[in-house]
Design a protein around this motif. Sequence first.
Motif, short mmCIF file in Angstrom:
data_model
loop_
_atom_site.label_atom_id
_atom_site.label_comp_id
_atom_site.label_asym_id
_atom_site.label_seq_id
_atom_site.Cartn_x
_atom_site.Cartn_y
_atom_site.Cartn_z
N LEU A 77 0.83 -1.20 0.00
CA LEU A 77 0.00 0.00 0.00
C LEU A 77 0.87 1.26 0.00
CD1 LEU A 77 -2.83 1.12 0.06
CD2 LEU A 77 -2.85 0.89 2.55
N THR A 78 1.95 1.24 0.76
CA THR A 78 2.87 2.38 0.78
C THR A 78 3.50 2.59 -0.59
OG1 THR A 78 3.37 1.97 3.11
CG2 THR A 78 4.89 3.37 1.90
N THR A 79 3.94 1.50 -1.21
CA THR A 79 4.57 1.59 -2.53
C THR A 79 3.60 2.13 -3.57
OG1 THR A 79 6.00 -0.29 -1.98
CG2 THR A 79 5.78 0.28 -4.30
N ALA A 80 2.37 1.59 -3.56
CA ALA A 80 1.37 2.06 -4.52
C ALA A 80 1.06 3.54 -4.32
CB ALA A 80 0.10 1.23 -4.38
N THR A 81 0.95 3.97 -3.08
CA THR A 81 0.66 5.37 -2.79
C THR A 81 1.81 6.28 -3.22
OG1 THR A 81 -0.69 4.71 -0.89
CG2 THR A 81 0.04 7.00 -0.98
N ALA A 82 3.05 5.86 -2.90
CA ALA A 82 4.21 6.68 -3.23
C ALA A 82 4.37 6.85 -4.73
CB ALA A 82 5.47 6.05 -2.62
N PHE A 83 4.31 5.76 -5.47
CA PHE A 83 4.49 5.88 -6.91
C PHE A 83 3.28 6.53 -7.57
CE2 PHE A 83 7.90 2.98 -5.96
CZ PHE A 83 8.88 3.34 -6.87
N GLY A 84 2.13 6.42 -6.94
CA GLY A 84 0.96 7.16 -7.43
C GLY A 84 1.17 8.66 -7.28
N LEU A 85 1.78 9.07 -6.16
CA LEU A 85 2.09 10.49 -5.95
C LEU A 85 3.11 10.98 -6.97
CD1 LEU A 85 2.29 10.52 -2.05
CD2 LEU A 85 0.58 11.69 -3.46
N GLY A 131 -1.82 -2.52 9.84
CA GLY A 131 -1.85 -1.08 9.69
C GLY A 131 -2.51 -0.55 8.43
N HIS A 132 -3.12 -1.43 7.62
CA HIS A 132 -3.69 -0.94 6.37
C HIS A 132 -4.92 -0.04 6.60
CE1 HIS A 132 -6.05 -4.52 7.28
NE2 HIS A 132 -6.98 -4.05 6.50
N LYS A 133 -5.67 -0.30 7.70
CA LYS A 133 -6.83 0.55 7.98
C LYS A 133 -6.39 1.98 8.27
CE LYS A 133 -9.71 -3.19 9.78
NZ LYS A 133 -10.47 -3.70 10.95
N GLU A 134 -5.33 2.12 9.08
CA GLU A 134 -4.81 3.44 9.39
C GLU A 134 -4.25 4.12 8.15
OE1 GLU A 134 -5.31 1.42 13.16
OE2 GLU A 134 -4.44 0.83 11.24
N ALA A 135 -3.69 3.33 7.23
CA ALA A 135 -3.16 3.90 5.99
C ALA A 135 -4.28 4.51 5.15
CB ALA A 135 -2.41 2.84 5.20
N PHE A 136 -5.39 3.78 5.02
CA PHE A 136 -6.53 4.33 4.28
C PHE A 136 -7.11 5.55 4.99
CE2 PHE A 136 -6.77 -0.03 2.40
CZ PHE A 136 -6.67 0.36 1.07
N ALA A 137 -7.09 5.51 6.33
CA ALA A 137 -7.56 6.68 7.09
C ALA A 137 -6.67 7.88 6.83
CB ALA A 137 -7.60 6.35 8.58
N ALA A 138 -5.35 7.67 6.72
CA ALA A 138 -4.43 8.76 6.42
C ALA A 138 -4.72 9.36 5.05
CB ALA A 138 -2.99 8.27 6.49
N ILE A 139 -5.00 8.48 4.07
CA ILE A 139 -5.34 8.97 2.73
C ILE A 139 -6.62 9.79 2.78
CG2 ILE A 139 -6.01 8.26 0.41
CD1 ILE A 139 -4.20 5.81 0.76
N GLY A 140 -7.60 9.30 3.56
CA GLY A 140 -8.85 10.04 3.68
C GLY A 140 -8.67 11.39 4.36
#
Length: 518
Positions: A77-85, A131-140
């Motif tokens: 999830l971190t990798t997908a978010t970072a490269f998406g940014l 920690g994936h729930k908190e990651a989605f919460a951070a995105i939100g």
Amino acid sequence: MLRLSIRSISRIFCFLVALFFLALAIASQSDGLGGSPGLTVFGTASVLLFSAFSCIHALLTLSLAQIRSPGRPLTLLTTATAFGLLALAAALMVLGLPGATTAPLALSAGFLMLFRAAGAALLPPRRDYCGHKEAFAAIGLAGLAATGWAFVDKSQVSIAFASALVLAWPHLFDGINAFADRIFIAAARAAGARGVDSDTLRFIANSKNIVIDKSAVMSGPDLMVTNVMAFNNEPKTLLAVAASAESGSDHPVASALRQLAAQWHVGLRLPDRSKPAPGLGVIALLGGQTVVIGTTDLLKQLKIDSFTADAIARSLEADGKTVLRVAIGGRVVGVLGLEGTLRQDAGVAGMALRAERLTPWLYSGDSRKTREALAGMLGLNVLDDPAPGETALQGSATFFPEEPPLVLTLSQNRLSLELYRCTKNNTGRDETKLIAVSATEDIGAFPALKALATRRNKMASRARKILAAAALFGGIGAGFLWLPILLAPVSFLFSLLILWAFARLSLSGTIHASIRQR
């Protein structure tokens, strides 16, 4: 002398290169973000390209780490978010937006990947929480901050989004127990348990039942013959027949019979033929006659009437003794009563296990009345009748099909106690795994192990709440632009300090004091 493998050296090298490129990306903005350009090696694309190089090398660091399955969800999830940014920053740059808009997005990608690589190395992921729930919460939360600034000042949208995302991201959530594991595993060893790891503590903390094999609560393998009750013959004659029939066996019952025969000066003969019935007894041919020594179930299988013997056996079984019937030529001629010495601390261990909310069950191949008597002495619960010859490991999953229990038994060499966990594999078949070993005199190590595992889970829950609160406040502060994105390294180090202090200072003294009391 510290020896590093080629893989470890490569990981360190890639991480340092990622850190170097992220530093160059930060240096490309002289006044932080949105100001006049600083280091412009690649012109206006410097921040984007340096951040991309940092992300790539951080990804190489993670790939070389061979992260176990518990850490993969947050890593992916971190990798997908970072490269998406990075992709978003590149698209905005192509559209002609200024560096003040694209730089925060690129920098946030670099921070996310670098912190993930550092977190996975410092705190190896555990199975407790991903920690994936908190990651989605951070995105939100970041999206909410960006939406709010879109109505106030559109020039601040990207920096609010990037800052809130990095400061609210759960960089260390799947490794929360890494600090505590060292302390708790050391405490488990101090309590007498060996072979304990983080998965063991997790499984024990979630277990509700423990099946204790009878061998684990006896002070030794030796049995003692306490009753030789012959119906028509002399006790010596009954003992001679029984000991002779068992003379070729190394079973504790056979050893007890031979020992008593030696004390009574009774001569023994080797049987012509002997056939053991596991969990039930033995059938032997002695002097042309069939001799059967065993439980009432064995006699029922052979259609031998044992009514009189059963009536006598009940009084012996009420005292917790193992009772065997002796039949010659299809007729019961006597009863043997045997007992072992219970461990002095067995009853205390049973009470301690209950105090830790772990229900202890006695597993024994004895008759129901014998099991009930032993369980009453030790404060244990009684399981239903086990299958003849079935071991505690084989039968435990049958009694607890929904929640496989822990199983405590004596090792084959009788030198240690072994704790197993029973699970079901992907095909639904029962599997057992050795998870802890203790010296035979340290049965108290297992109640202590349950206590440690429970405390470890409580620590993880409390630490998770503290980190979640810190991430929430950091994300909100960044969303309002009170906290700059360059504060992210301080936030990461602060999270590490929280976990270290919580595990080291708050719990270590309590744990070691508990061990000393035990």
